[in-house]
Design an enzyme around this catalytic site. Structure first.
Site, PDB file in Angstrom:
ATOM      1  CD  GLU A  69      -4.333   3.128  38.855  1.00 50.14           C
ATOM      2  OE1 GLU A  69      -3.919   4.299  38.957  1.00 50.14           O
ATOM      3  OE2 GLU A  69      -5.225   2.644  39.572  1.00 50.14           O
ATOM      4  CG  ASP A 137       2.824   0.168  54.736  1.00 54.81           C
ATOM      5  OD1 ASP A 137       3.946  -0.215  55.127  1.00 54.81           O
ATOM      6  OD2 ASP A 137       2.613   1.333  54.349  1.00 54.81           O
ATOM      7  CB  ILE A 138       4.430  -4.099  58.897  1.00 52.28           C
ATOM      8  CG1 ILE A 138       3.207  -4.972  58.605  1.00 52.28           C
ATOM      9  CG2 ILE A 138       4.795  -4.169  60.370  1.00 52.28           C
ATOM     10  CD1 ILE A 138       3.491  -6.450  58.647  1.00 52.28           C
ATOM     11  CG  ASP A 139       5.731   1.955  58.170  1.00 50.68           C
ATOM     12  OD1 ASP A 139       6.227   1.304  57.230  1.00 50.68           O
ATOM     13  OD2 ASP A 139       4.958   2.911  58.010  1.00 50.68           O
ATOM     14  CB  CYS A 149      18.184   0.635  69.890  1.00 50.74           C
ATOM     15  SG  CYS A 149      16.930  -0.319  68.977  1.00 50.74           S
ATOM     16  CB  CYS A 159      14.818  -2.090  66.889  1.00 48.18           C
ATOM     17  SG  CYS A 159      15.525  -1.085  65.555  1.00 48.18           S
ATOM     18  NE  ARG A 191       7.882   4.989  58.001  1.00 50.31           N
ATOM     19  CZ  ARG A 191       7.367   6.154  58.379  1.00 50.31           C
ATOM     20  NH1 ARG A 191       8.057   6.932  59.203  1.00 50.31           N
ATOM     21  NH2 ARG A 191       6.194   6.547  57.945  1.00 50.31           N
ATOM     22  N   GLY A 192      10.313  -0.617  56.851  1.00 47.15           N
ATOM     23  CA  GLY A 192       9.470  -1.744  57.200  1.00 47.15           C
ATOM     24  C   GLY A 192       9.333  -2.755  56.089  1.00 47.15           C
TER      25      GLY A 192
END
Length: 227
Positions: A69, A137-139, A149, A159, A191-192
């Site tokens: 899919e 999934d790592i943010d 910061c 960061c 963001r990741g």
């Protein structure tokens, strides 16, 4: 480690809800059409998802790629699920025609997802997911409590090394502790990062097994209260 999330085999609704927020102001769909028309690697993309089942050698499962899919999110948040394709040319034609703002890669089902209604009407309930890559999934926002910061989706050179540390730890453990070899790291676009574990053994894990692996990497904070 932070709150790394591992995706279940099925595509969930949260992935769709994040699309509108992910489209930046001033986004020009004409550039996306140029990308799909001249740059998108249709052949390599299709070859990856086929895992050798591309009808080019004896003994391959010729139905495999057609049971995968893909979901498309189009302009104005129009959502198309259960798209499936038997060839790279067919995939290319559909993407160029629809120009999706977002493409989600779903599981391989027991039958062609585009024909799921025919199986349901026959009373033969065989439409179930059977394979999907193990995806983390790592943010960067998961580490707001140790960043000084930035916060949320904002990142900077100070960061972002936190994400590099996470990648190195996860990659080393997935290879050394679990014996996985085929690991793909990609920037998520916001963001990741996403980690795709593509080994055959990983793709066949149940949702419970996927959650157990995610728990292996989770660090629990313990607060001691002096009596």
């Amino acid at each position: 480690m932070g709150d790394e999330r591992v995706e279940a085999m099925e595509i969930d609704g949260q992935q769709r809800q994040e699309v509108a927020a992910a489209v930046p102001d001033g986004f020009n769909a004409d550039y996306l059409r140029i990308y799909y028309g001249k740059l998108f690697p249709y052949g390599d993309f299709f070859k990856w998802l086929a895992y050798g089942n591309d009808a080019k050698h004896p003994g391959c499962d010729q139905s495999y790629i057609g049971r995968r899919e893909l979901s498309f999110t189009l302009e104005n948040d129009i959502y198309l699920r259960f798209q499936s394709f038997d060839s790279a040319a067919e995939l290319e034609t559909s993407i160029k025609e629809k120009c999706p703002f977002k493409i989600d890669i779903g599981p391989v089902y027991s039958v062609d997802p585009a024909k799921r209604h025919a199986y349901a009407q026959s009373g033969n309930n065989v439409f179930v997911p059977v394979e999907r890559e193990l995806i983390f999934d790592i943010d960067i926002s998961d580490y707001d409590d140790v960043r000084y910061c930035c916060s949320g989706a904002d990142t900077c050179l100070d960061c972002w090394p936190l994400m590099t540390i996470v990648i190195k730890i996860l990659d080393t453990s997935l290879r050394g502790d679990f014996g996985f070899n085929h690991i793909l790291w990609v920037y998520s676009g916001r963001r990741g990062v996403h980690c795709w574990v593509c080994d055959s053994r990983a793709r066949k894990l149940s949702n419970e097994q996927r959650s157990a692996i995610a728990d292996y990497f989770r660090v629990y904070k313990v607060v001691f209260i002096n009596s």
